[in-house]
Design a protein around this motif. Structure first.
Motif, PDB file in Angstrom:
ATOM      1  N   ALA A 121      41.222  51.511  27.327  1.00 54.25           N
ATOM      2  CA  ALA A 121      41.782  50.305  27.244  1.00 54.25           C
ATOM      3  C   ALA A 121      42.933  50.007  28.242  1.00 54.25           C
ATOM      4  O   ALA A 121      42.831  48.818  28.845  1.00 54.25           O
ATOM      5  N   VAL A 122      43.917  50.771  28.299  1.00 55.99           N
ATOM      6  CA  VAL A 122      44.796  50.426  29.385  1.00 55.99           C
ATOM      7  C   VAL A 122      44.356  50.562  30.907  1.00 55.99           C
ATOM      8  O   VAL A 122      44.617  49.578  31.722  1.00 55.99           O
ATOM      9  N   VAL A 123      43.450  51.515  30.968  1.00 52.45           N
ATOM     10  CA  VAL A 123      42.721  51.584  32.339  1.00 52.45           C
ATOM     11  C   VAL A 123      41.967  50.276  32.769  1.00 52.45           C
ATOM     12  O   VAL A 123      42.121  49.660  33.782  1.00 52.45           O
ATOM     13  N   LEU A 124      41.042  49.889  31.639  1.00 53.75           N
ATOM     14  CA  LEU A 124      40.212  48.848  31.890  1.00 53.75           C
ATOM     15  C   LEU A 124      41.008  47.463  31.943  1.00 53.75           C
ATOM     16  O   LEU A 124      40.594  46.749  32.784  1.00 53.75           O
ATOM     17  N   THR A 125      42.311  47.708  31.312  1.00 55.05           N
ATOM     18  CA  THR A 125      42.896  46.235  31.474  1.00 55.05           C
ATOM     19  C   THR A 125      43.447  46.020  32.921  1.00 55.05           C
ATOM     20  O   THR A 125      43.596  45.039  33.663  1.00 55.05           O
ATOM     21  N   GLY A 126      44.130  47.217  33.504  1.00 48.84           N
ATOM     22  CA  GLY A 126      44.456  47.173  34.782  1.00 48.84           C
ATOM     23  C   GLY A 126      43.413  46.762  35.599  1.00 48.84           C
ATOM     24  O   GLY A 126      43.563  46.343  36.745  1.00 48.84           O
ATOM     25  N   ALA A 127      42.108  47.522  35.481  1.00 51.64           N
ATOM     26  CA  ALA A 127      41.189  47.111  36.418  1.00 51.64           C
ATOM     27  C   ALA A 127      40.524  45.833  36.430  1.00 51.64           C
ATOM     28  O   ALA A 127      40.343  45.131  37.370  1.00 51.64           O
ATOM     29  N   ALA A 128      40.645  45.078  35.197  1.00 47.34           N
ATOM     30  CA  ALA A 128      40.448  43.631  35.170  1.00 47.34           C
ATOM     31  C   ALA A 128      41.543  42.949  35.943  1.00 47.34           C
ATOM     32  O   ALA A 128      41.044  41.782  36.600  1.00 47.34           O
ATOM     33  N   ALA A 129      42.736  43.073  35.670  1.00 47.57           N
ATOM     34  CA  ALA A 129      43.694  42.550  36.493  1.00 47.57           C
ATOM     35  C   ALA A 129      43.461  42.648  38.030  1.00 47.57           C
ATOM     36  O   ALA A 129      43.588  41.511  38.698  1.00 47.57           O
ATOM     37  N   PHE A 130      43.178  43.942  38.367  1.00 46.81           N
ATOM     38  CA  PHE A 130      42.986  44.133  39.893  1.00 46.81           C
ATOM     39  C   PHE A 130      41.864  43.506  40.325  1.00 46.81           C
ATOM     40  O   PHE A 130      41.762  42.763  41.490  1.00 46.81           O
ATOM     41  N   LEU A 131      40.849  43.231  39.602  1.00 49.70           N
ATOM     42  CA  LEU A 131      39.303  42.656  39.924  1.00 49.70           C
ATOM     43  C   LEU A 131      39.577  41.030  39.989  1.00 49.70           C
ATOM     44  O   LEU A 131      39.029  40.540  40.814  1.00 49.70           O
ATOM     45  N   ARG A 132      40.601  40.656  39.128  1.00 52.88           N
ATOM     46  CA  ARG A 132      40.783  39.316  38.944  1.00 52.88           C
ATOM     47  C   ARG A 132      41.374  38.841  40.133  1.00 52.88           C
ATOM     48  O   ARG A 132      41.092  37.816  40.786  1.00 52.88           O
ATOM     49  N   ARG A 133      42.675  39.592  40.719  1.00 53.32           N
ATOM     50  CA  ARG A 133      43.397  39.040  41.656  1.00 53.32           C
ATOM     51  C   ARG A 133      42.298  39.351  42.958  1.00 53.32           C
ATOM     52  O   ARG A 133      42.677  38.498  43.999  1.00 53.32           O
ATOM     53  N   ARG A 134      41.216  40.147  43.093  1.00 53.28           N
ATOM     54  CA  ARG A 134      40.690  40.259  44.277  1.00 53.28           C
ATOM     55  C   ARG A 134      39.484  39.215  44.442  1.00 53.28           C
ATOM     56  O   ARG A 134      38.877  39.191  45.477  1.00 53.28           O
ATOM     57  N   ALA A 135      39.268  38.712  43.277  1.00 54.00           N
ATOM     58  CA  ALA A 135      37.945  37.637  43.259  1.00 54.00           C
ATOM     59  C   ALA A 135      38.462  36.491  44.100  1.00 54.00           C
ATOM     60  O   ALA A 135      39.620  36.234  43.974  1.00 54.00           O
ATOM     61  N   PRO A 136      37.708  36.006  44.862  1.00 56.00           N
ATOM     62  CA  PRO A 136      37.763  34.802  45.904  1.00 56.00           C
ATOM     63  C   PRO A 136      38.148  33.535  44.700  1.00 56.00           C
ATOM     64  O   PRO A 136      37.418  33.413  43.927  1.00 56.00           O
ATOM     65  N   GLN A 137      38.797  33.030  45.372  1.00 46.39           N
ATOM     66  CA  GLN A 137      39.661  31.986  44.628  1.00 46.39           C
ATOM     67  C   GLN A 137      38.705  30.605  45.028  1.00 46.39           C
ATOM     68  O   GLN A 137      38.553  30.743  46.311  1.00 46.39           O
ATOM     69  N   PRO A 138      38.483  29.670  44.461  1.00 50.60           N
ATOM     70  CA  PRO A 138      37.761  28.510  44.583  1.00 50.60           C
ATOM     71  C   PRO A 138      38.618  27.784  45.481  1.00 50.60           C
ATOM     72  O   PRO A 138      39.977  27.501  45.418  1.00 50.60           O
ATOM     73  N   PRO A 139      38.282  27.042  46.817  1.00 48.57           N
ATOM     74  CA  PRO A 139      39.060  26.186  47.599  1.00 48.57           C
ATOM     75  C   PRO A 139      39.689  25.069  46.748  1.00 48.57           C
ATOM     76  O   PRO A 139      38.801  24.379  45.826  1.00 48.57           O
ATOM     77  N   GLU A 140      40.743  24.785  46.781  1.00 46.83           N
ATOM     78  CA  GLU A 140      41.715  23.722  46.213  1.00 46.83           C
ATOM     79  C   GLU A 140      41.173  22.218  46.972  1.00 46.83           C
ATOM     80  O   GLU A 140      41.586  21.223  46.168  1.00 46.83           O
ATOM     81  N   GLY A 141      40.699  22.421  47.936  1.00 49.99           N
ATOM     82  CA  GLY A 141      40.600  21.076  48.703  1.00 49.99           C
ATOM     83  C   GLY A 141      39.383  20.278  48.167  1.00 49.99           C
ATOM     84  O   GLY A 141      39.322  19.041  48.199  1.00 49.99           O
ATOM     85  N   ASN A 142      38.612  20.900  47.323  1.00 51.70           N
ATOM     86  CA  ASN A 142      37.466  20.284  46.810  1.00 51.70           C
ATOM     87  C   ASN A 142      37.445  19.683  45.411  1.00 51.70           C
ATOM     88  O   ASN A 142      36.675  19.585  44.867  1.00 51.70           O
ATOM     89  N   ALA A 143      38.676  19.833  44.779  1.00 53.00           N
ATOM     90  CA  ALA A 143      39.062  19.188  43.456  1.00 53.00           C
ATOM     91  C   ALA A 143      38.874  17.822  43.256  1.00 53.00           C
ATOM     92  O   ALA A 143      39.095  17.141  44.574  1.00 53.00           O
ATOM     93  N   VAL A 144      38.503  17.393  42.441  1.00 55.15           N
ATOM     94  CA  VAL A 144      38.265  15.723  42.260  1.00 55.15           C
ATOM     95  C   VAL A 144      39.292  15.373  41.421  1.00 55.15           C
ATOM     96  O   VAL A 144      39.759  15.862  40.374  1.00 55.15           O
TER      97      VAL A 144
END
Length: 147
Positions: A121-144
């Protein structure tokens, strides 16, 4: 007071582990697969399973199960029974004899299973946090913006 709390944790752990398994199956069936979400759900499943297994072991120590009826008056080497020994971490029920030997009735398998599940559980929590940070963020300029 502690017995109802551990009972509630046991039920909550079993329910959360079951829900985690269902959510994992649903995530795997519906692509695209978000790896960070899968790791987070698996971390929840493993941690709640660790809680459920620990609570089960705690009840086996607290309520005794077949223990202390399993304690012999004398052990194989002839030493007399000196008493019982109980610990809650690591979970342990043991018959103590006058020669210093013990016979355990809650094996290390429960403790090992709890530690393995919690570690996963600890290893997977760290992996989830790492993958979440590395995921591409949607551009903020396209917000309505609503006015």
């Amino acid at each position: 007071m502690l017995v109802p709390l551990m009972g509630a944790l046991l039920l909550l752990g079993v329910a959360a582990a079951g829900a985690g398994i269902v959510i994992t199956v649903l995530l795997l069936k519906n692509p695209p697969l978000a790896l960070a979400k899968l790791c987070a759900v698996l971390a929840l499943t493993f941690s709640s399973s660790a809680v459920a297994v620990y609570c089960y072991g705690w009840y086996s120590v607290t309520l005794g199960g077949p223990f202390p009826e399993l304690c012999e008056d004398r052990n194989a080497s002839g030493a007399e029974w000196a008493g019982t020994h109980q610990e809650y971490w690591p979970l342990r029920n043991a018959c103590s004899y006058s020669d210093g030997s013990t016979v355990e009735h809650v094996g290390m398998s429960i403790n090992v299973l709890v530690c393995v599940l919690a570690s996963l559980a600890v290893v997977l929590t760290g992996a989830a946090a790492f993958l979440r940070r590395r995921a591409p963020q949607p551009p903020e300029g396209n917000a309505v913006h609503l006015v």
